[in-house]
Design an enzyme around this catalytic site. Sequence first.
Site, mmCIF file in Angstrom:
data_model
loop_
_atom_site.group_PDB
_atom_site.id
_atom_site.type_symbol
_atom_site.label_atom_id
_atom_site.label_comp_id
_atom_site.label_asym_id
_atom_site.label_seq_id
_atom_site.Cartn_x
_atom_site.Cartn_y
_atom_site.Cartn_z
ATOM 1 N N HIS A 154 0.843 -1.201 0.000
ATOM 2 C CA HIS A 154 0.000 0.000 0.000
ATOM 3 C C HIS A 154 0.875 1.247 0.000
ATOM 4 C CE1 HIS A 154 0.827 -0.275 4.405
ATOM 5 N NE2 HIS A 154 0.790 1.049 4.333
ATOM 6 N N HIS A 200 -6.154 -1.605 4.167
ATOM 7 C CA HIS A 200 -5.940 -0.423 3.314
ATOM 8 C C HIS A 200 -5.107 -0.804 2.098
ATOM 9 C CE1 HIS A 200 -2.288 -0.568 5.538
ATOM 10 N NE2 HIS A 200 -2.073 0.697 5.760
ATOM 11 N N HIS A 215 4.850 7.308 2.204
ATOM 12 C CA HIS A 215 5.574 6.031 2.208
ATOM 13 C C HIS A 215 4.974 5.037 1.233
ATOM 14 C CE1 HIS A 215 2.530 5.159 5.481
ATOM 15 N NE2 HIS A 215 2.491 3.977 4.888
ATOM 16 N N HIS A 247 0.729 -0.352 14.477
ATOM 17 C CA HIS A 247 -0.221 0.742 14.270
ATOM 18 C C HIS A 247 -1.504 0.457 15.054
ATOM 19 C CE1 HIS A 247 1.918 2.509 10.943
ATOM 20 N NE2 HIS A 247 1.791 1.464 10.166
ATOM 21 N N TYR A 256 9.360 1.747 9.654
ATOM 22 C CA TYR A 256 9.534 2.789 8.633
ATOM 23 C C TYR A 256 11.015 3.104 8.510
ATOM 24 C CZ TYR A 256 4.552 4.086 8.982
ATOM 25 O OH TYR A 256 3.190 4.101 8.973
ATOM 26 N N GLU A 266 7.949 1.308 4.091
ATOM 27 C CA GLU A 266 7.381 0.637 5.254
ATOM 28 C C GLU A 266 7.409 -0.861 4.977
ATOM 29 O OE1 GLU A 266 3.182 1.430 6.017
ATOM 30 O OE2 GLU A 266 3.303 0.563 8.016
HETATM 31 C C1 M3P Z 1 0.121 3.510 8.127
HETATM 32 C C2 M3P Z 1 -0.504 2.203 7.986
HETATM 33 C C3 M3P Z 1 -0.143 8.305 8.858
HETATM 34 C C4 M3P Z 1 -0.597 6.951 8.910
HETATM 35 C C5 M3P Z 1 0.165 5.851 8.790
HETATM 36 C C6 M3P Z 1 -0.419 4.544 8.821
HETATM 37 C C7 M3P Z 1 -1.144 9.360 9.065
HETATM 38 O O1 M3P Z 1 1.277 3.653 7.518
HETATM 39 O O2 M3P Z 1 0.050 1.377 7.271
HETATM 40 O O3 M3P Z 1 -1.579 1.971 8.583
HETATM 41 O O4 M3P Z 1 0.991 8.640 8.632
HETATM 42 FE FE FE Z 2 1.405 2.373 5.882
#
Ligand code: M3P
Ligand code: FE
Length: 308
Positions: A154, A200, A215, A247, A256, A266
């Site tokens: 993603h 996602h 990312h 997360h 990251y 990521e």
């Molecule tokens: C992610 C993920 C923000 C969110 C990051 C979230 C606002 O990278 O993979 O759920 O930077």
């Molecule tokens: Fe992400």
Amino acid sequence: MAIKGVIRAGFMQLRVLDMEKSVHHYEDILGLDKVGETSDGRVLLKGYDEFDHHSLILRKADSPGMDFMGFKCDCEEFLDEVYEKTLAYGLECQWVDANSDQPGFGRRLAVKLPSGHRIDLYASVELAEKYPGLVSPEIWVEQPRGMSVKGFDHALLYGPELDKTVKYMTGVLGFHIVERCDKPDGSQLVYWITSSNKPHEVAFLEYDKPGKLHHVAFALDNWNEIGHAADLITINDISMDAGPMRHGVTRGYTNYFFDPSGNRNETYAGGYTYCPDHPIRVWDMDNIGRGIFYYERKLNDRFLAIVT
Ligand code: M3P
Ligand code: FE
């Protein structure tokens, strides 16, 4: 679940400053396979667990960032429908010929989003030379290298006109909003959206500059692999941003870090299974630190400031 229309995120073309260093990073350290090179010097890569011809294209340029991101669709007729609906929505779009700049890919519909990003929709792509076994298969055909990333997963994209962008992605392309973060004034900061059972496929964050990449994420299987990836980040002296951690958003496990050109990568594992009848999970600004960095419960400045 019948997945119709857009079925998944499929590829990204990424700008890099130094091709040799970048190929070393993505091939030897992340563990993608190099599958070819175009006559204009772009390098094509894919993950060991992917079927498509390629999923990451590196293009040498003066600045890092994303050229475009591709989404696989279920049929050519859907592309024709989207073409009409995109024009009616008021966005620019154009057809890209089959087997032109992306070897192995059928025709693509390139759409310029209000956020300034280009996304390409396509319905056909050739099988790669090497892909996962299909007949009484082993877990892999060749032992994966490095971080052993399975493939492209993603991206998080930063740009203006978040509402208009996400209304297009949901209303015209059929994506579902999985999670979002609201600002105190009731408007939205970020939407995480999907076209499948993944939590996602892409996320968009409201930002003043158009077309930015926060990312690009590659898939791993589990928490152990996230730890192994973090070991390789240190062993190879790669610039670390954050991790290994989890997360709150999507509940995925993550690291990251930066590629040699400053693009944030990521490695992502886990996350819940999404179904289209699920309600939207909503974060507020007081809790979003926990949403992104679940254990630390607050964001670092670098994470917020650096985009390419
Ligand atoms: C992610 C993920 C923000 C969110 C990051 C979230 C606002 O990278 O993979 O759920 O930077
Ligand atoms: Fe992400």
